[in-house]
Design a protein around this motif. Sequence first.
Motif: not given
Length: 218
Positions: A8-9, A14-18, A75-76, A134-135
Amino acid sequence: MHLKRSITRKEFAQLLVVVLVGWFIGALLRDVAPVGRDVGANPIARAMLEDEVSPSWTVGAPTLSVVVFTDYQCPACKLASPAFHAAVARDGHTRVIYRDWPIFGLRSERAARVAIAAARQGIYPALHDRLMAERRVIDEMVLREDLEAAGGNWAMTQRDLRAHANDIDAQLERNSRDAASLKVAGTPAYLIGPLLVTGALDESGFTKAIVAARAQVR
């Protein structure tokens, strides 16, 4: 290949923050850590560097090959992609071989299939870059917009997805199998000559890895 559900968004954020936290910590340690793991003795790694089937991007007269394992929802991968391509462009003598490895769910698999099918139109590198930048959530509408912006034909892509479904299945299975043979735990991963680098790097980190790999293959 068994895939997880689409994220989900909120889960993506959350993954991006990690990933960002991990990247920052990794950057602090990178200068004292060895540059990648030497897998040059692995016959599968050597074969991957000579891959003529997977989509690729060549800069200048290449003296080094790099295999990239990525997922369009990773995200990485998105964080590292601009730095990686900047380092490759600056180097000027590299062949990049793309290995789609969709481990982030059904949307990742669909995006990978579309990208591989679109390679038949000669637009894979341009589409890859757009999807990495793409975001938005990569749904069917976004895939079509990015593919057409990269110069592709959506109707032709749909035909190729159906006509070459078995070949695309085989390619994705091969990518997963080869990643496992290198003991890669996730995306992104970069086979830079004989050196296997896992995780996101900045441009200077990729440049350091390219220089180190080229020194070993001479």
